[in-house]
Design a protein around this motif. Structure first.
Motif, PDB file in Angstrom:
ATOM      1  N   GLY A 105      36.871  40.910  40.139  1.00  0.00           N
ATOM      2  CA  GLY A 105      38.224  41.128  39.636  1.00  0.00           C
ATOM      3  C   GLY A 105      38.880  39.915  39.027  1.00  0.00           C
ATOM      4  N   ALA A 106      38.080  38.955  38.547  1.00  0.00           N
ATOM      5  CA  ALA A 106      38.648  37.738  37.965  1.00  0.00           C
ATOM      6  C   ALA A 106      38.692  37.779  36.442  1.00  0.00           C
ATOM      7  CB  ALA A 106      37.844  36.518  38.418  1.00  0.00           C
ATOM      8  N   ASP A 107      38.017  38.740  35.842  1.00  0.00           N
ATOM      9  CA  ASP A 107      37.892  38.752  34.382  1.00  0.00           C
ATOM     10  C   ASP A 107      39.236  38.905  33.686  1.00  0.00           C
ATOM     11  OD1 ASP A 107      36.202  39.043  31.888  1.00  0.00           O
ATOM     12  OD2 ASP A 107      37.293  40.956  31.870  1.00  0.00           O
ATOM     13  N   ALA A 108      40.132  39.730  34.231  1.00  0.00           N
ATOM     14  CA  ALA A 108      41.405  40.003  33.560  1.00  0.00           C
ATOM     15  C   ALA A 108      42.233  38.732  33.383  1.00  0.00           C
ATOM     16  CB  ALA A 108      42.196  41.053  34.344  1.00  0.00           C
ATOM     17  N   PHE A 109      42.400  37.956  34.450  1.00  0.00           N
ATOM     18  CA  PHE A 109      43.243  36.765  34.319  1.00  0.00           C
ATOM     19  C   PHE A 109      42.535  35.670  33.513  1.00  0.00           C
ATOM     20  CE2 PHE A 109      41.043  34.531  37.795  1.00  0.00           C
ATOM     21  CZ  PHE A 109      41.177  33.203  37.400  1.00  0.00           C
ATOM     22  N   ILE A 110      41.195  35.660  33.569  1.00  0.00           N
ATOM     23  CA  ILE A 110      40.472  34.644  32.787  1.00  0.00           C
ATOM     24  C   ILE A 110      40.639  34.924  31.296  1.00  0.00           C
ATOM     25  CG2 ILE A 110      38.184  33.709  32.226  1.00  0.00           C
ATOM     26  CD1 ILE A 110      37.368  34.192  35.131  1.00  0.00           C
ATOM     27  N   GLN A 111      40.578  36.211  30.925  1.00  0.00           N
ATOM     28  CA  GLN A 111      40.752  36.562  29.511  1.00  0.00           C
ATOM     29  C   GLN A 111      42.154  36.228  29.011  1.00  0.00           C
ATOM     30  OE1 GLN A 111      38.431  37.292  27.591  1.00  0.00           O
ATOM     31  NE2 GLN A 111      36.816  38.435  28.657  1.00  0.00           N
ATOM     32  N   SER A 112      43.133  36.191  29.933  1.00  0.00           N
ATOM     33  CA  SER A 112      44.511  35.884  29.531  1.00  0.00           C
ATOM     34  C   SER A 112      44.762  34.397  29.366  1.00  0.00           C
ATOM     35  CB  SER A 112      45.492  36.453  30.567  1.00  0.00           C
ATOM     36  OG  SER A 112      45.374  35.743  31.808  1.00  0.00           O
ATOM     37  N   LEU A 113      43.825  33.555  29.777  1.00  0.00           N
ATOM     38  CA  LEU A 113      43.977  32.106  29.615  1.00  0.00           C
ATOM     39  C   LEU A 113      43.875  31.741  28.139  1.00  0.00           C
ATOM     40  CD1 LEU A 113      41.766  30.881  32.625  1.00  0.00           C
ATOM     41  CD2 LEU A 113      44.270  30.871  32.477  1.00  0.00           C
TER      42      LEU A 113
ATOM     43  N   GLY B  49      38.821  44.838  47.291  1.00  0.00           N
ATOM     44  CA  GLY B  49      37.682  45.473  46.628  1.00  0.00           C
ATOM     45  C   GLY B  49      36.671  44.443  46.154  1.00  0.00           C
ATOM     46  N   ALA B  50      37.201  43.314  45.648  1.00  0.00           N
ATOM     47  CA  ALA B  50      36.307  42.245  45.196  1.00  0.00           C
ATOM     48  C   ALA B  50      35.489  41.698  46.361  1.00  0.00           C
ATOM     49  CB  ALA B  50      37.119  41.125  44.553  1.00  0.00           C
ATOM     50  N   LEU B  51      36.124  41.580  47.512  1.00  0.00           N
ATOM     51  CA  LEU B  51      35.413  41.086  48.695  1.00  0.00           C
ATOM     52  C   LEU B  51      34.288  42.037  49.092  1.00  0.00           C
ATOM     53  CD1 LEU B  51      38.147  39.601  51.076  1.00  0.00           C
ATOM     54  CD2 LEU B  51      36.179  38.419  50.096  1.00  0.00           C
ATOM     55  N   GLN B  52      34.593  43.343  49.062  1.00  0.00           N
ATOM     56  CA  GLN B  52      33.562  44.311  49.443  1.00  0.00           C
ATOM     57  C   GLN B  52      32.383  44.262  48.466  1.00  0.00           C
ATOM     58  OE1 GLN B  52      35.656  48.024  49.751  1.00  0.00           O
ATOM     59  NE2 GLN B  52      36.403  47.588  51.820  1.00  0.00           N
ATOM     60  N   THR B  53      32.686  44.048  47.186  1.00  0.00           N
ATOM     61  CA  THR B  53      31.616  43.890  46.189  1.00  0.00           C
ATOM     62  C   THR B  53      30.821  42.627  46.470  1.00  0.00           C
ATOM     63  OG1 THR B  53      32.967  44.996  44.513  1.00  0.00           O
ATOM     64  CG2 THR B  53      31.114  43.650  43.729  1.00  0.00           C
TER      65      THR B  53
END
Length: 604
Positions: free
Chosen positions: A478-486, A541-545
């Motif tokens: 779940g990190a892709d969204a904020f990384i794309q906003s950088l 959810g990210a943790l479970q993944t």
């Protein structure tokens, strides 16, 4: 008495015993020898050049003496210019040759110095990386920085300038004395007599400066440590308004540093006038005795001039030698500190015959493990635990219960005092380092990011990963969204220590880093502690993944994180007092049920 002196053990001391001093000197000389050994060809060439250059330098006064006593009378009495031209030409050739040899020497010496420093700087960096976590937890970052900066700069000054002064000074003094003895043994006898007070003065200066400069290095390191720690913890300092206290403490250390430097200046201020007095007395005796012999027709004026020049030249390099002693004491203290670091041995050494484990399943077992930090109290007494492959285990307990210690043992940051920790039945102490680091990964609360891009930080454990793999790992947690906003997406520079992103975003990047590394065993040590409640819920959810299909050990005070575990271990005083599924423990009346009830009440 033991003569083994470790770097950390004597780091802040200046009152070594005689045996300790001897051991330190041997250690430092051993290090210096190992640095020069690969360069012995260059060192021999430097030695040959400096001998030739010094010999040419000694010829000058003799040529002047012959010019005044032989060539000048030949011109005045017989009009014969031959000796004058010969001596003038010889003097010019020796002067030019001397200058050329000196320039060559400077280049060669600089090359040797820079090669030594390159080797030493690389050794310190490589060795400190290889040292175990125990060393870094006891050896402050300021002291390490001091070793790499001020200490190496001091050694550079010694090799680049001080050693030049010593070599030229000693050789020039020896050659000058030999030339004087061959020229006029009676004047040389004056130097022999003057050598008695001279030796006493040099010995006093050496002994006194040795103590002063060792103290100087200790105080210098303290100044650097205080400055680095204050600047590193500047946020905490401002939060608690510690500026006045920091300034007072730093001013005290700076004052101590000034005082010890003043002591060294006073030492040299006593030595130099003493040397000048002995030199003046010696020259005066040579001139007086030479004048008497001139009146008796036993000595020519030109030859007396040569003798006086040789006596003066004999004392001139002694000032250079004193300057070398100045640099040498400073550099010796620095070399002691650096060699002390390089003498440190990892407390978690690599196995002599490593066992390969190409594809670990992730079964972890503690077998009668006893562990204590150094000589402190026992943290884990005869601890036994079995974690099957693929199971997610949460560790819960009060501070000091031994949770983080357990995680450090699984990561092999430390080795057990007794017993063993195994991965798939293989003792971690026997496991190949490459396989161990690939199989077990820890994500800590700090979530440290290095200077570089977001992509570089995600690929830390797998630098050969493709951009597609990096992006896939970020999406998985779940990190892709904020990384794309950088500003530059995955190419955004995170700045020093990840200062460009928030604490929660740093943690997501560290999760992506762990996901991409794909270890068999993953340890989360308070990994969600820096997140607020909404952010924590978002990454469940990210943790479970992240934890799926692998063995996981979760250390958490927040019980919301514990809910995703298959099994909860409640620890107290290094022992497991409860061990069951979260649901079973919550339904009971034990420690975990009490903690869970208190946590639910806090949410209301």
């Amino acid at each position: 008495m033991s003569t083994t002196v470790q770097g950390t053990a004597g780091e802040d001391r200046s009152d070594y015993t005689r045996d300790e001093n001897r051991a330190i000197r041997k250690r430092s000389l051993r290090l210096l020898g190992s640095l020069l050994r690969p360069l012995r060809g260059q060192v021999i060439l430097v030695a040959v050049v400096v001998v030739l250059q010094t010999a040419l330098r000694v010829v000058g006064p003799a040529l002047l003496g012959f010019g005044i006593s032989v060539a000048l009378p030949a011109v005045l009495e017989r009009g014969d210019w031959g000796p004058a031209w010969f001596i003038t030409t010889t003097y010019a050739v020796t002067a030019v040759s001397n200058a050329s040899m000196l320039a060559w020497y400077d280049v060669l010496a600089a090359k040797v110095t820079q090669n030594v420093l390159l080797d030493l700087r690389t050794r310190v960096f490589r060795h400190t990386q290889l040292l175990s976590l125990e060393f870094h937890e006891s050896y402050t970052s300021g002291r390490i920085i001091s070793r790499q900066t001020s200490d190496l700069d001091t050694i550079r000054e010694l090799l680049g300038g001080g050693l030049n002064q010593l070599v030229h000074g000693v050789l020039f003094g020896v050659f000058t004395f030999i030339a004087l003895a061959l020229w006029d043994w009676q004047s040389a006898l004056v130097l022999v007599v003057a050598g008695i007070p001279l030796a006493m003065l040099m010995r006093w200066f050496y002994k006194a400066s040795q103590v002063t400069y060792r103290t100087s290095r200790v105080v210098s390191a303290k100044v650097i440590v205080k400055f680095v720690e204050t600047m590193t913890g500047i946020r905490a300092g401002k939060a608690f308004r510690t500026e006045p206290r920091n300034e007072e403490e730093f001013s005290g250390l700076a004052l101590d540093y000034r005082d010890v430097n003043m002591r060294s200046i006073r030492l040299f201020g006593t030595f130099e006038p003493g040397l000048m007095a002995i030199s003046a007395f010696s020259i005066g005796i040579v001139v007086l005795w030479g004048g008497i012999r001139i009146t008796q027709g036993e000595l020519a004026v030109g030859f007396l001039l040569t003798a006086v020049l040789y006596v003066r030249n004999f004392f001139m390099p002694l000032q250079e030698i004193a300057m070398f002693l100045n640099s040498f004491q400073n550099a010796s203290a620095a070399l002691e500190k650096v060699s002390g670091v390089l003498e440190e041995q990892p407390t978690v050494p690599d196995p002599a015959k490593p066992v390969a484990l190409e594809a670990a399943r992730g079964a972890v077992r503690f077998e009668e493990v006893t562990f204590a930090y150094g000589t402190g109290k026992v943290i884990l007494p005869r601890f036994t635990l079995d974690i099957p492959a693929g199971q997610t285990v949460a560790l819960v307990g009060t501070t000091g219960a031994g949770k983080s210690t357990l995680a450090k043992l699984v990561s092999r940051f430390y080795d057990p005092s007794q017993g063993r920790v195994t991965l798939d039945g293989v003792d971690l102490r026997d496991l190949a380092s490459r396989d161990l680091r690939r199989s077990i990964v820890m994500v800590t609360q700090e979530a440290y990011l290095f200077s570089g891009t977001v992509a570089d930080n995600i690929a830390l454990g797998r630098p050969d990963a493709t951009m597609d793999e990096i992006v896939a790992a970020a999406r998985a947690v779940g990190a892709d969204a904020f990384i794309q906003s950088l500003p530059d997406g995955y190419s955004t520079d995170v700045n020093k220590r990840g200062g460009r992103v928030s604490a929660g975003q740093r943690q997501l990047i560290s999760f992506a880093r762990a996901f991409l590394a794909n270890p068999a065993v993953l340890i989360l040590d308070e990994a969600t502690a820096s997140l607020d409640i909404p952010s924590e819920k978002m990454i469940q959810g990210a943790l479970q993944t992240l934890l799926a299909d692998r063995t996981a050990i979760i250390i958490a005070h927040r019980l919301s994180t514990v809910a995703i575990a298959d099994r909860v271990l409640v620890m107290e005083h290094g022992q497991v007092i409860e061990d069951d599924s979260p649901e079973a423990l919550i339904a009971g009346t034990g420690k975990f049920a009490q903690l869970h009830a208190a946590w639910r009440e806090s949410l209301v």
